[in-house]
Structure formats: structure tokens, C-alpha cells
Design a protein around this motif. Structure first.
Motif, PDB file in Angstrom:
ATOM      1  N   ALA A  42       0.600  -1.171  -0.428  1.00  0.00           N
ATOM      2  CA  ALA A  42      -0.287  -0.401   0.195  1.00  0.00           C
ATOM      3  C   ALA A  42       1.126   1.334   0.301  1.00  0.00           C
ATOM      4  CB  ALA A  42      -1.075   0.031   1.059  1.00  0.00           C
ATOM      5  N   ALA A  43       2.243   1.088   0.574  1.00  0.00           N
ATOM      6  CA  ALA A  43       2.805   2.196   0.949  1.00  0.00           C
ATOM      7  C   ALA A  43       3.458   2.770  -0.295  1.00  0.00           C
ATOM      8  CB  ALA A  43       3.631   2.402   2.365  1.00  0.00           C
ATOM      9  N   THR A  44       4.013   1.518  -1.474  1.00  0.00           N
ATOM     10  CA  THR A  44       4.909   1.717  -2.576  1.00  0.00           C
ATOM     11  C   THR A  44       3.748   2.642  -3.561  1.00  0.00           C
ATOM     12  OG1 THR A  44       6.128  -0.430  -1.603  1.00  0.00           O
ATOM     13  CG2 THR A  44       5.993   0.353  -4.318  1.00  0.00           C
ATOM     14  N   ALA A  45       2.347   1.649  -3.475  1.00  0.00           N
ATOM     15  CA  ALA A  45       0.860   2.182  -4.422  1.00  0.00           C
ATOM     16  C   ALA A  45       1.028   3.447  -4.159  1.00  0.00           C
ATOM     17  CB  ALA A  45       0.389   1.466  -3.850  1.00  0.00           C
ATOM     18  N   GLU A  46       0.774   3.875  -2.926  1.00  0.00           N
ATOM     19  CA  GLU A  46       0.891   5.984  -2.350  1.00  0.00           C
ATOM     20  C   GLU A  46       2.181   6.113  -3.419  1.00  0.00           C
ATOM     21  OE1 GLU A  46       0.087   5.960   1.840  1.00  0.00           O
ATOM     22  OE2 GLU A  46      -1.910   4.511   1.297  1.00  0.00           O
ATOM     23  N   ALA A  47       3.219   5.812  -2.939  1.00  0.00           N
ATOM     24  CA  ALA A  47       4.374   6.480  -2.994  1.00  0.00           C
ATOM     25  C   ALA A  47       4.945   6.704  -4.465  1.00  0.00           C
ATOM     26  CB  ALA A  47       5.787   5.886  -2.694  1.00  0.00           C
ATOM     27  N   THR A  48       4.299   5.897  -5.378  1.00  0.00           N
ATOM     28  CA  THR A  48       4.059   5.912  -7.018  1.00  0.00           C
ATOM     29  C   THR A  48       3.269   6.947  -7.250  1.00  0.00           C
ATOM     30  OG1 THR A  48       4.558   3.422  -6.562  1.00  0.00           O
ATOM     31  CG2 THR A  48       3.768   4.572  -9.128  1.00  0.00           C
ATOM     32  N   ILE A  49       1.815   6.755  -6.903  1.00  0.00           N
ATOM     33  CA  ILE A  49       1.324   8.076  -7.014  1.00  0.00           C
ATOM     34  C   ILE A  49       1.217   9.308  -6.948  1.00  0.00           C
ATOM     35  CG2 ILE A  49      -1.057   8.909  -6.436  1.00  0.00           C
ATOM     36  CD1 ILE A  49      -2.223   5.845  -6.120  1.00  0.00           C
ATOM     37  N   LYS A  50       2.053   9.494  -5.795  1.00  0.00           N
ATOM     38  CA  LYS A  50       2.613  10.797  -5.413  1.00  0.00           C
ATOM     39  C   LYS A  50       3.505  11.295  -6.953  1.00  0.00           C
ATOM     40  CE  LYS A  50       2.055  10.687  -0.577  1.00  0.00           C
ATOM     41  NZ  LYS A  50       3.097  11.006   0.563  1.00  0.00           N
ATOM     42  N   LEU A  51       3.879  10.284  -7.685  1.00  0.00           N
ATOM     43  CA  LEU A  51       5.292  10.632  -8.723  1.00  0.00           C
ATOM     44  C   LEU A  51       4.208  10.899  -9.719  1.00  0.00           C
ATOM     45  CD1 LEU A  51       7.778   8.702  -8.129  1.00  0.00           C
ATOM     46  CD2 LEU A  51       7.760  10.594  -7.266  1.00  0.00           C
ATOM     47  N   LEU A  52       2.864  10.736  -9.640  1.00  0.00           N
ATOM     48  CA  LEU A  52       2.496  10.369 -11.068  1.00  0.00           C
ATOM     49  C   LEU A  52       1.668  12.300 -11.421  1.00  0.00           C
ATOM     50  CD1 LEU A  52       0.492   7.419 -11.464  1.00  0.00           C
ATOM     51  CD2 LEU A  52       2.495   7.938 -12.245  1.00  0.00           C
TER      52      LEU A  52
END
Length: 79
Positions: free
Chosen positions: A69-79
Motif C-alpha cells: 500500500a505504501a509503495t502504491a501511494e508513493a508511486t501515485i505521488k510521483l504521477l
């Protein structure tokens, strides 16, 4: 230039400790943490089985399934 993708980058991945705790340490052709270090990565390790995420530029990595979940959230922040 032939350099490993992870050379000089902060990364998190399944740790050698977690491999051993799961009984997989001697069954894998290599341990991921050790291989990443060998390739010049700056390995970032959290406590076993806890969420740990590393972000270095556009590279986002997580240590284990608990990091999903935290990896997905960090990825979304980069989009």
C-alpha cells in the motif's frame, strides 16, 4: 553505459533476514538484498515484515508484501 540500474540508488526489497525467516535463504539462487548491494545499490532495510518504502528519483521500491500500500501511494505521488 552498462552500469546496473540500481547503482547508487536507494532501494528496498525483501531482506536477507526475511528470506531466512521464511525458510527460503538456502533455496534461492541468490539473496536479493545481497545482490542489490553487490550491484552498488544503497539498500534501505526496515524491520522484518514491516512496511518500508524507498523513493529515489522515479524509482519506487518496497521491502515486502506489507509495503504494498505504501509503495502504491508513493508511486501515485510521483504521477
Amino acid at each position: 553505459d552498462g552500469s546496473p540500474l540500481v547503482k547508487g540508488l536507494k532501494v528496498s526489497a525483501f531482506s536477507d533476514k526475511e528470506e531466512d525467516m521464511a525458510g527460503l535463504g538456502d533455496k534461492c539462487p541468490f539473496l536479493l538484498e545481497s545482490k542489490l548491494r553487490e550491484l552498488g545499490a544503497e539498500y534501505v532495510e526496515g524491520d522484518p515484515w514491516t512496511s518500508t518504502v524507498s523513493v529515489d528519483g522515479k524509482l519506487v521500491t518496497g521491502q515486502n508484501p506489507q509495503s504494498s500500500a505504501a509503495t502504491a501511494e508513493a508511486t501515485i505521488k510521483l504521477l
